[in-house]
Design a protein around this motif. Structure first.
Motif, PDB file in Angstrom:
ATOM      1  N   PHE A  57     -48.202  -3.371 -23.554  1.00 34.04           N
ATOM      2  CA  PHE A  57     -47.595  -3.515 -22.300  1.00 34.04           C
ATOM      3  C   PHE A  57     -46.135  -3.232 -22.698  1.00 34.04           C
ATOM      4  CE2 PHE A  57     -50.111  -7.010 -19.716  1.00 34.04           C
ATOM      5  CZ  PHE A  57     -51.231  -5.877 -19.640  1.00 34.04           C
ATOM      6  N   LYS A  58     -45.501  -3.504 -23.805  1.00 32.08           N
ATOM      7  CA  LYS A  58     -44.090  -3.316 -23.995  1.00 32.08           C
ATOM      8  C   LYS A  58     -44.285  -1.899 -24.501  1.00 32.08           C
ATOM      9  CE  LYS A  58     -40.496  -4.194 -27.333  1.00 32.08           C
ATOM     10  NZ  LYS A  58     -39.882  -5.020 -28.290  1.00 32.08           N
ATOM     11  N   GLN A  59     -45.060  -1.258 -25.173  1.00 33.60           N
ATOM     12  CA  GLN A  59     -45.234   0.290 -25.385  1.00 33.60           C
ATOM     13  C   GLN A  59     -45.176   0.964 -24.249  1.00 33.60           C
ATOM     14  OE1 GLN A  59     -48.992   1.225 -27.139  1.00 33.60           O
ATOM     15  NE2 GLN A  59     -48.086   2.801 -28.454  1.00 33.60           N
ATOM     16  N   LEU A  60     -45.961   0.669 -23.465  1.00 27.43           N
ATOM     17  CA  LEU A  60     -46.074   1.588 -22.133  1.00 27.43           C
ATOM     18  C   LEU A  60     -44.713   1.268 -21.177  1.00 27.43           C
ATOM     19  CD1 LEU A  60     -49.686   0.574 -21.231  1.00 27.43           C
ATOM     20  CD2 LEU A  60     -48.947   2.733 -22.214  1.00 27.43           C
ATOM     21  N   GLY A  61     -43.876   0.427 -21.605  1.00 31.13           N
ATOM     22  CA  GLY A  61     -42.588   0.544 -20.685  1.00 31.13           C
ATOM     23  C   GLY A  61     -42.976  -0.466 -19.619  1.00 31.13           C
ATOM     24  N   LEU A  62     -43.732  -1.397 -19.497  1.00 35.11           N
ATOM     25  CA  LEU A  62     -44.001  -2.562 -18.447  1.00 35.11           C
ATOM     26  C   LEU A  62     -42.734  -3.453 -18.517  1.00 35.11           C
ATOM     27  CD1 LEU A  62     -46.603  -0.995 -18.090  1.00 35.11           C
ATOM     28  CD2 LEU A  62     -47.592  -3.284 -17.688  1.00 35.11           C
ATOM     29  N   GLN A  63     -42.401  -4.004 -17.451  1.00 37.75           N
ATOM     30  CA  GLN A  63     -41.272  -4.961 -17.364  1.00 37.75           C
ATOM     31  C   GLN A  63     -42.112  -6.283 -17.707  1.00 37.75           C
ATOM     32  OE1 GLN A  63     -38.786  -5.007 -14.058  1.00 37.75           O
ATOM     33  NE2 GLN A  63     -38.964  -3.073 -13.743  1.00 37.75           N
ATOM     34  N   PRO A  64     -41.734  -7.357 -18.432  1.00 42.96           N
ATOM     35  CA  PRO A  64     -42.290  -8.625 -18.470  1.00 42.96           C
ATOM     36  C   PRO A  64     -42.075  -9.113 -17.133  1.00 42.96           C
ATOM     37  CG  PRO A  64     -40.638  -8.187 -20.242  1.00 42.96           C
ATOM     38  CD  PRO A  64     -40.649  -7.110 -19.555  1.00 42.96           C
ATOM     39  N   PHE A  65     -43.102  -9.984 -17.155  1.00 41.67           N
ATOM     40  CA  PHE A  65     -43.287 -10.644 -15.482  1.00 41.67           C
ATOM     41  C   PHE A  65     -42.066 -11.432 -15.200  1.00 41.67           C
ATOM     42  CE2 PHE A  65     -45.031 -14.301 -13.167  1.00 41.67           C
ATOM     43  CZ  PHE A  65     -45.336 -13.823 -12.092  1.00 41.67           C
ATOM     44  N   HIS A  66     -41.638 -12.230 -16.290  1.00 40.60           N
ATOM     45  CA  HIS A  66     -40.498 -13.173 -16.080  1.00 40.60           C
ATOM     46  C   HIS A  66     -39.213 -12.628 -16.411  1.00 40.60           C
ATOM     47  CE1 HIS A  66     -43.284 -16.283 -15.214  1.00 40.60           C
ATOM     48  NE2 HIS A  66     -43.925 -16.478 -16.365  1.00 40.60           N
ATOM     49  N   SER A  67     -39.082 -11.266 -16.624  1.00 41.56           N
ATOM     50  CA  SER A  67     -37.777 -10.549 -16.855  1.00 41.56           C
ATOM     51  C   SER A  67     -37.247  -9.645 -15.824  1.00 41.56           C
ATOM     52  CB  SER A  67     -37.901 -10.226 -18.207  1.00 41.56           C
ATOM     53  OG  SER A  67     -36.739  -9.594 -18.688  1.00 41.56           O
ATOM     54  N   ASN A  68     -36.032  -9.425 -16.012  1.00 38.10           N
ATOM     55  CA  ASN A  68     -35.393  -8.479 -15.276  1.00 38.10           C
ATOM     56  C   ASN A  68     -35.054  -7.142 -16.053  1.00 38.10           C
ATOM     57  OD1 ASN A  68     -35.571  -9.607 -12.601  1.00 38.10           O
ATOM     58  ND2 ASN A  68     -33.845 -10.896 -13.207  1.00 38.10           N
ATOM     59  N   SER A  69     -35.828  -6.307 -16.794  1.00 37.64           N
ATOM     60  CA  SER A  69     -35.677  -5.462 -17.674  1.00 37.64           C
ATOM     61  C   SER A  69     -34.454  -5.606 -18.637  1.00 37.64           C
ATOM     62  CB  SER A  69     -35.269  -4.062 -16.812  1.00 37.64           C
ATOM     63  OG  SER A  69     -36.656  -3.820 -16.053  1.00 37.64           O
ATOM     64  N   GLU A  70     -34.589  -6.702 -19.248  1.00 36.00           N
ATOM     65  CA  GLU A  70     -33.437  -6.897 -20.007  1.00 36.00           C
ATOM     66  C   GLU A  70     -33.693  -6.119 -21.256  1.00 36.00           C
ATOM     67  OE1 GLU A  70     -33.917 -11.054 -20.898  1.00 36.00           O
ATOM     68  OE2 GLU A  70     -33.293 -11.676 -18.857  1.00 36.00           O
ATOM     69  N   PRO A  71     -32.654  -5.403 -21.945  1.00 36.34           N
ATOM     70  CA  PRO A  71     -32.791  -4.688 -23.010  1.00 36.34           C
ATOM     71  C   PRO A  71     -33.566  -5.035 -24.410  1.00 36.34           C
ATOM     72  CG  PRO A  71     -30.460  -5.011 -22.845  1.00 36.34           C
ATOM     73  CD  PRO A  71     -31.205  -5.680 -21.627  1.00 36.34           C
ATOM     74  N   PHE A 105     -53.136 -28.295 -25.926  1.00 36.00           N
ATOM     75  CA  PHE A 105     -53.172 -27.357 -26.696  1.00 36.00           C
ATOM     76  C   PHE A 105     -52.554 -26.308 -25.703  1.00 36.00           C
ATOM     77  CE2 PHE A 105     -57.095 -26.646 -24.742  1.00 36.00           C
ATOM     78  CZ  PHE A 105     -57.248 -25.038 -24.518  1.00 36.00           C
ATOM     79  N   MET A 106     -51.952 -25.135 -26.051  1.00 34.78           N
ATOM     80  CA  MET A 106     -51.162 -24.204 -25.227  1.00 34.78           C
ATOM     81  C   MET A 106     -51.946 -22.880 -25.660  1.00 34.78           C
ATOM     82  SD  MET A 106     -48.564 -24.077 -23.210  1.00 34.78           S
ATOM     83  CE  MET A 106     -47.502 -25.423 -23.618  1.00 34.78           C
ATOM     84  N   CYS A 107     -52.084 -21.874 -24.487  1.00 30.84           N
ATOM     85  CA  CYS A 107     -52.707 -20.741 -24.850  1.00 30.84           C
ATOM     86  C   CYS A 107     -51.907 -19.924 -23.648  1.00 30.84           C
ATOM     87  CB  CYS A 107     -54.021 -20.502 -24.427  1.00 30.84           C
ATOM     88  SG  CYS A 107     -54.607 -21.106 -22.889  1.00 30.84           S
ATOM     89  N   SER A 108     -52.091 -18.555 -23.445  1.00 29.86           N
ATOM     90  CA  SER A 108     -51.010 -17.676 -22.750  1.00 29.86           C
ATOM     91  C   SER A 108     -51.966 -16.642 -21.991  1.00 29.86           C
ATOM     92  CB  SER A 108     -50.175 -17.144 -23.631  1.00 29.86           C
ATOM     93  OG  SER A 108     -49.398 -17.916 -24.315  1.00 29.86           O
ATOM     94  N   ASN A 109     -51.327 -16.514 -20.524  1.00 32.21           N
ATOM     95  CA  ASN A 109     -51.604 -15.180 -19.860  1.00 32.21           C
ATOM     96  C   ASN A 109     -50.702 -14.151 -20.504  1.00 32.21           C
ATOM     97  OD1 ASN A 109     -53.569 -16.357 -18.211  1.00 32.21           O
ATOM     98  ND2 ASN A 109     -51.834 -17.287 -16.784  1.00 32.21           N
ATOM     99  N   VAL A 110     -51.169 -12.928 -20.349  1.00 37.52           N
ATOM    100  CA  VAL A 110     -50.182 -11.866 -20.890  1.00 37.52           C
ATOM    101  C   VAL A 110     -49.961 -10.902 -19.365  1.00 37.52           C
ATOM    102  CG1 VAL A 110     -49.760  -9.953 -22.320  1.00 37.52           C
ATOM    103  CG2 VAL A 110     -51.246 -11.679 -22.999  1.00 37.52           C
ATOM    104  N   ILE A 111     -48.725 -10.909 -18.827  1.00 35.90           N
ATOM    105  CA  ILE A 111     -48.332 -10.284 -17.534  1.00 35.90           C
ATOM    106  C   ILE A 111     -47.266  -9.387 -17.908  1.00 35.90           C
ATOM    107  CG2 ILE A 111     -47.900 -10.788 -15.335  1.00 35.90           C
ATOM    108  CD1 ILE A 111     -48.822 -13.646 -15.886  1.00 35.90           C
ATOM    109  N   GLY A 112     -47.483  -8.062 -17.363  1.00 39.62           N
ATOM    110  CA  GLY A 112     -46.392  -7.145 -17.235  1.00 39.62           C
ATOM    111  C   GLY A 112     -46.273  -6.474 -15.877  1.00 39.62           C
ATOM    112  N   LYS A 113     -45.380  -5.819 -15.425  1.00 46.01           N
ATOM    113  CA  LYS A 113     -45.010  -5.219 -14.037  1.00 46.01           C
ATOM    114  C   LYS A 113     -44.493  -4.050 -13.910  1.00 46.01           C
ATOM    115  CE  LYS A 113     -40.632  -7.816 -12.942  1.00 46.01           C
ATOM    116  NZ  LYS A 113     -40.340  -8.675 -12.077  1.00 46.01           N
ATOM    117  N   ILE A 114     -44.740  -3.100 -13.126  1.00 40.81           N
ATOM    118  CA  ILE A 114     -44.108  -1.909 -12.478  1.00 40.81           C
ATOM    119  C   ILE A 114     -43.311  -2.306 -11.427  1.00 40.81           C
ATOM    120  CG2 ILE A 114     -44.151   0.579 -12.257  1.00 40.81           C
ATOM    121  CD1 ILE A 114     -46.440   0.877 -14.117  1.00 40.81           C
ATOM    122  N   GLU A 115     -42.093  -2.392 -11.259  1.00 39.49           N
ATOM    123  CA  GLU A 115     -41.396  -2.864  -9.885  1.00 39.49           C
ATOM    124  C   GLU A 115     -41.488  -1.680  -9.314  1.00 39.49           C
ATOM    125  OE1 GLU A 115     -37.321  -4.635 -10.055  1.00 39.49           O
ATOM    126  OE2 GLU A 115     -38.699  -6.288 -10.303  1.00 39.49           O
TER     127      GLU A 115
END
Length: 519
Positions: A71-85, A305-315
């Motif tokens: 997701f990062k390689q493709l330039g998606l924004q993280p779901f919980h972020s505002n395009s921080e560098p 225990f903890m696991c994770s969803n993986v989420i990205g977005k194109i605004e």
């Protein structure tokens, strides 16, 4: 003059048609959806290195970081972020807190007068995975197949004994066969469990009339791995219950699988009793009660225990309208020496989500609606990842549609690839079918689509929690196969031509939905 007008009209229609199908942005994106790209993701996610991607285990953690890096390689924004560098792959992870429940000890004893006969766990009984400890005792009610529909609260706080199957299952002309024969094992179990819960049962005892035991033959344990008999339910996933942290305990009564020895200790003439159930009763039955008492108990150990969803977005231009595209990345892990790789279930779906993210990212077009791309955790454990997302998303009214992938990579026979795919969708959302039919035809994809309009699409996969919130869903699925939930669901069996066509069709659908206002 008339001829000129006609020519002008035809040119206009041709231009509009060409633009709708061959805009540079859309064409570039479609070209980027390739078999090599999709297969590279499937091959990694279903490799032995990832150990079957069981939720909460090391392999699933590696898979989550891999998807986040894509997701990062493709330039998606993280779901919980505002395009921080300085976003890292960790920013794409949505933590999902879960609890494993493991049965530490289980007992079952039948009491006849002053005598008590204690049975052996895993020989004469096996407690189903449960997420709480309990102790229950009393007499047992024989409920036939436990699927009667005319008993309301008749088993309040009682222990219910039921047979596997349904009334009249051996008679193709019976009303029971006509009503229940087409159901899957899970669907039938859900109906029976709902009946037991609504009737007030405290514990369920279940036996197989055709099998004195409830498991594979004992000598199976002595065989080499390659010789062992395998079941679709062989994975360790079925040995432990999982629930989301902070949620209430399940209200379905705990279920004990029992042998004929236990049944005979309670009802010596159980075969005679069961023979009465040749049809579904039209009026309330009278259920016999055992003269012997029973005591059942389970001690459960809980492990958070903890696991994770993986989420990205194109605004999108409109941040108040969202389309969510998702697929679960977990599978069944390792059990009894076998790795349950899950290439089709559901590395194929995750690869499809990544391919769609890549296509939209490389189109260099800002969509009208915001697109969220998600890889869900713990679907195989009970849809926990997607459920957590839905229950914690603050503005559900902004989500206009949910697009799901679950098993999109196979033909029923790997040696004879076909073009068949099921398209499941919310029945009231007829536009989903119309778009899919149009795009399949205009793009010459030639998929043989089986349409599945659902009134209430709240089962089957990660579409369920969205449908429960009345969010329209669409879901591509290529069907079951002999490797489903088995250790031989490998990447080389993927139908590459078919999966590329499915992803391209999905892209065209979502392109239309996101770039057309008020749709």
């Amino acid at each position: 003059m008339k001829a000129l007008s006609l020519i002008s009209l035809l040119l206009l229609l041709y231009t509009q048609c060409a633009f709708s199908q061959h805009t540079p942005e859309k064409g570039k994106a479609l070209e980027g959806i390739t078999a090599d790209g999709i297969m590279s993701d499937i091959e990694f996610l279903s490799s032995d290195l990832l150990e079957g991607r069981e939720a909460g285990k090391r392999g699933a953690g590696i898979a989550a970081l891999y998807i986040a890096s894509r997701f990062k390689q493709l330039g998606l924004q993280p779901f919980h972020s505002n395009s921080e560098p300085n976003n890292t792959t960790e920013h794409y992870l949505q933590k999902v807190p879960l609890i494993w429940s493991k049965v530490e000890e289980a007992t079952l004893a039948v009491k006849k007068g002053e005598q008590s006969f204690r049975f052996t766990s895993q020989t004469d009984f096996s407690p189903a995975a449960t997420n709480y400890s309990f102790n229950a005792n009393g007499n047992v009610v024989f409920a036939g197949y436990g699927i009667e529909e005319t008993t309301n609260g008749g088993f309040k706080n009682k222990i219910l004994l039921r047979a596997k199957g349904y009334p009249g299952m051996g008679d193709t002309l019976s009303n029971g066969h006509q009503k229940y024969n087409s159901l899957t094992e899970r669907e039938l179990a859900n109906i029976k469990n709902n009946f037991a819960r609504e009737a007030g049962a405290s514990v369920i005892l279940e036996f197989d009339p055709e099998n004195p035991t409830f498991h594979l033959p004992a000598d199976n344990d002595q065989k080499d791995y390659a010789e062992k008999e395998l079941s679709k339910r062989s994975s360790g996933i079925y040995k432990r219950a999982v629930r989301r942290s902070g949620t209430e305990l399940g209200n379905t009564p705990p279920i004990f699988k029992v042998s004929h020895r236990v049944v005979e200790a309670l009802f010596p003439e159980w075969q005679k009793e069961l023979s009465k159930y040749t049809t579904i009763a039209k009026k309330k039955r009278k259920f016999p009660t055992s003269t012997s008492g029973i005591e059942v108990a389970v001690q459960v150990e809980e492990t958070p225990f903890m696991c994770s969803n993986v989420i990205g977005k194109i605004e999108g231009k409109n941040k108040d309208e969202i389309i969510v595209i998702g697929a679960h990345y977990d599978h069944l892990g390792i059990y009894d020496g076998f790795i349950y790789n899950g290439a089709d279930d559901n590395a194929s779906g995750v690869a499809g989500v990544i391919a769609l993210a890549k296509a939209f990212a490389e189109s260099e077009t800002i969509p009208e609606k915001t697109l969220i791309f998600a890889a869900w955790t713990a679907e195989e454990r009970g849809l926990h990842g997607s459920t957590h997302f839905v229950h914690t998303f603050k503005d559900l009214n902004k989500i206009k549609y949910y697009h799901n992938y679950d098993m999109i990579g196979r033909s029923s026979n790997p040696e004879k690839p076909d073009s068949a795919v099921s398209f499941l969708y919310t029945k009231s959302w007829e536009q989903a079918k119309n778009l899919t039919d149009k795009n399949n035809t205009e793009a010459n994809l030639n998929l043989n689509i089986r349409w599945g309009a659902m009134e209430d699409p709240t089962g089957g996969s990660d579409n369920a929690p969205f449908a429960e919130k009345v969010i329209p869903i669409m879901w591509f699925h290529t069907g079951g196969h002999p490797d489903y939930h088995g250790p031989y669901d490998h990447a080389e069996k993927i139908d590459q031509n078919k999966i590329v066509k499915i992803v391209k069709l999905s892209f065209l659908n979502i392109w239309d939905l996101t770039n057309r206002i008020n749709q």
